[in-house]
Design a protein around this motif. Structure first.
Motif, PDB file in Angstrom:
ATOM      1  N   LEU A 139       0.809  -1.219   0.000  1.00  0.00           N
ATOM      2  CA  LEU A 139       0.000   0.000   0.000  1.00  0.00           C
ATOM      3  C   LEU A 139       0.841   1.268   0.000  1.00  0.00           C
ATOM      4  CD1 LEU A 139      -3.048  -0.856   2.289  1.00  0.00           C
ATOM      5  CD2 LEU A 139      -2.785  -1.089  -0.187  1.00  0.00           C
ATOM      6  N   ARG A 140       2.152   1.108   0.068  1.00  0.00           N
ATOM      7  CA  ARG A 140       3.045   2.265  -0.056  1.00  0.00           C
ATOM      8  C   ARG A 140       3.488   2.499  -1.499  1.00  0.00           C
ATOM      9  NH1 ARG A 140       6.776   2.481   5.453  1.00  0.00           N
ATOM     10  NH2 ARG A 140       5.011   2.470   6.920  1.00  0.00           N
ATOM     11  N   PRO A 164       2.777   3.668  -5.375  1.00  0.00           N
ATOM     12  CA  PRO A 164       1.938   4.772  -5.873  1.00  0.00           C
ATOM     13  C   PRO A 164       0.491   4.354  -6.061  1.00  0.00           C
ATOM     14  CG  PRO A 164       4.040   4.718  -7.040  1.00  0.00           C
ATOM     15  CD  PRO A 164       4.000   3.477  -6.188  1.00  0.00           C
ATOM     16  N   ASP A 165      -0.435   5.253  -5.763  1.00  0.00           N
ATOM     17  CA  ASP A 165      -1.865   4.959  -5.831  1.00  0.00           C
ATOM     18  C   ASP A 165      -2.289   4.391  -7.177  1.00  0.00           C
ATOM     19  OD1 ASP A 165      -2.235   5.764  -3.256  1.00  0.00           O
ATOM     20  OD2 ASP A 165      -3.269   7.629  -3.741  1.00  0.00           O
ATOM     21  N   GLU A 166      -1.689   4.881  -8.260  1.00  0.00           N
ATOM     22  CA  GLU A 166      -2.106   4.479  -9.597  1.00  0.00           C
ATOM     23  C   GLU A 166      -1.529   3.137 -10.041  1.00  0.00           C
ATOM     24  OE1 GLU A 166       1.461   7.292 -10.011  1.00  0.00           O
ATOM     25  OE2 GLU A 166      -0.339   7.093  -8.754  1.00  0.00           O
ATOM     26  N   THR A 170      -6.291  -1.242  -8.738  1.00  0.00           N
ATOM     27  CA  THR A 170      -5.174  -0.348  -8.438  1.00  0.00           C
ATOM     28  C   THR A 170      -4.951  -0.328  -6.936  1.00  0.00           C
ATOM     29  OG1 THR A 170      -6.475   1.663  -8.127  1.00  0.00           O
ATOM     30  CG2 THR A 170      -5.783   1.152 -10.389  1.00  0.00           C
ATOM     31  N   ILE A 171      -3.798   0.160  -6.534  1.00  0.00           N
ATOM     32  CA  ILE A 171      -3.513   0.291  -5.103  1.00  0.00           C
ATOM     33  C   ILE A 171      -4.527   1.213  -4.437  1.00  0.00           C
ATOM     34  CG2 ILE A 171      -1.862   1.263  -3.463  1.00  0.00           C
ATOM     35  CD1 ILE A 171      -1.067  -1.513  -4.435  1.00  0.00           C
ATOM     36  N   ALA A 172      -4.862   2.326  -5.085  1.00  0.00           N
ATOM     37  CA  ALA A 172      -5.827   3.265  -4.506  1.00  0.00           C
ATOM     38  C   ALA A 172      -7.192   2.622  -4.331  1.00  0.00           C
ATOM     39  CB  ALA A 172      -5.938   4.511  -5.382  1.00  0.00           C
ATOM     40  N   GLU A 173      -7.639   1.860  -5.332  1.00  0.00           N
ATOM     41  CA  GLU A 173      -8.936   1.178  -5.235  1.00  0.00           C
ATOM     42  C   GLU A 173      -8.959   0.207  -4.068  1.00  0.00           C
ATOM     43  OE1 GLU A 173     -10.687  -0.755  -8.633  1.00  0.00           O
ATOM     44  OE2 GLU A 173      -9.673   0.636  -9.981  1.00  0.00           O
ATOM     45  N   ARG A 219      -7.053   0.128  -1.389  1.00  0.00           N
ATOM     46  CA  ARG A 219      -6.996   0.828  -0.111  1.00  0.00           C
ATOM     47  C   ARG A 219      -8.378   1.361   0.280  1.00  0.00           C
ATOM     48  NH1 ARG A 219      -3.746   4.461  -1.386  1.00  0.00           N
ATOM     49  NH2 ARG A 219      -1.792   3.618  -0.578  1.00  0.00           N
TER      50      ARG A 219
END
Length: 344
Positions: free
Chosen positions: A159-160, A162-164, A180-183, A185
């Protein structure tokens, strides 16, 4: 870049084929044995040369295609250094790079689902194995799994990113193919916890049934190193102790097939010639370095690698090229170091 996401409906496994260009070297992640013919056909259609086959961890829900792909293509098999598999060609650790022509993947150790789980990063994406799934996470209740370790792997490593960053898991059971990581999270229900203790309680309460193929897949997947046994039966192998006695002999040349990163991390044998495995066939052809060295000087080629798999394939190739005195060091540098440590 060539990128293919392939799916095995029986085990709901995603397999990934990557290459930088048509006609170039390729790498495959989490292949399934029952789909090997399909992979080989696709590799042929795309005019690729498979050089590395990687498992993110020791799978319990399908039999891996690593061994079959190795036998068909002479590729390097790769797993994490914590894996209980008997033999693979290369073992990677946290922070290593996994490279093929025109492409280099980052290696992240992410224990939790199993104690040998790894993820691999490439530019805008991460291949998460069973560590982080789309709107889920891998179970932690067998194969030395640990919900606490998985929490650390996800929250403090993945989770560290990049969000994209695109998330490509090894499995999906709902029809999703990428996130994606952002999704994850924001929307992954298992990540909406406030502490590691809360995550442990959540995972402990899942009460999941064992995978249907677990009793078959795990033992089969732990037994991949069959090639060396066949080579030894032909008399083309020496043990590490005998290989050490060859040091300094003018009629012998030790040939190190490992990659530069492996040599830097695990050490070298003094005086050994470095000839990385991916270029072996060219080197053993008439006019190639190893072919001419053996023929011009009469030296015996003694191949070694990390654990003996690449060198076993190398000695077969050398024999096929007419270099009848070639042999390899059983167990590779792993066996060599054991002899040194024992003072023998």
């Amino acid at each position: 870049m060539i990128f293919r996401q392939l799916f095995d409906s029986t085990s709901s496994t995603y397999t990934y084929l990557l290459a930088s260009r048509h006609g170039g070297e390729a790498l495959i992640i989490d292949p399934v044995l029952d789909r090997v013919d399909r992979y080989l056909k696709l590799i042929e259609e795309l005019d690729l040369r498979l050089v590395k086959a990687v498992d993110t961890h020791l799978h319990a829900d399908h039999i891996t295609g690593l061994g079959a792909l190795r036998d068909h293509t002479k590729c390097i098999t790769v797993m994490g250094e914590q894996s209980g598999v008997d033999v693979v060609s290369m073992r990677v650790g946290d922070g290593d790079r996994l490279s093929i022509e025109g492409m280099s993947l980052g290696v992240i150790y992410t224990p939790g689902h199993t104690d040998d789980s790894y993820c691999f990063t490439l530019a805008d994406r991460v291949f998460t194995g069973d560590t982080l799934l789309i709107r889920g996470t891998g179970r932690c209740d067998f194969q030395n799994g640990s919900a606490r370790a998985q929490y650390e792997s996800i929250f403090n490593r993945l989770l560290r990113l990049p969000d994209e960053t695109l998330v490509f898991p090894a499995h999906d059971y709902k029809g999703d193919s990428v996130s994606t990581i952002a999704e994850e999270r924001a929307h992954n229900p298992r990540l909406q916890v406030k502490s590691v203790e809360e995550y442990e309680a959540l995972m402990a309460g899942l009460k999941l049934a064992n995978p249907k193929m677990m009793d078959v897949a795990v033992p089969a997947n732990m037994r991949q190193g069959l090639h060396q046994e066949e080579v030894a039966k032909r008399g083309w192998a020496v043990d590490a102790r005998a290989a050490q006695a060859m040091l300094g002999r003018r009629d012998v040349v030790l040939v190190d097939l490992r990659e530069r990163g492996e040599r830097e991390r695990h050490g070298c044998i003094p005086g050994a010639l470095h000839a990385p495995y991916p270029g072996l066939m060219e080197s053993l052809a008439p006019g190639g370095m190893l072919f001419e060295l053996a023929n011009a000087t009469g030296k015996r080629l003694v191949f070694f690698c990390a654990f003996g798999e690449r060198s076993a394939m190398a000695v077969q190739a050398a024999q096929d090229a007419g270099l009848r005195d070639a042999c390899h060091v059983e167990g590779g540098m792993g066996a060599w170091k054991k002899v040194v440590e024992m003072g023998e």
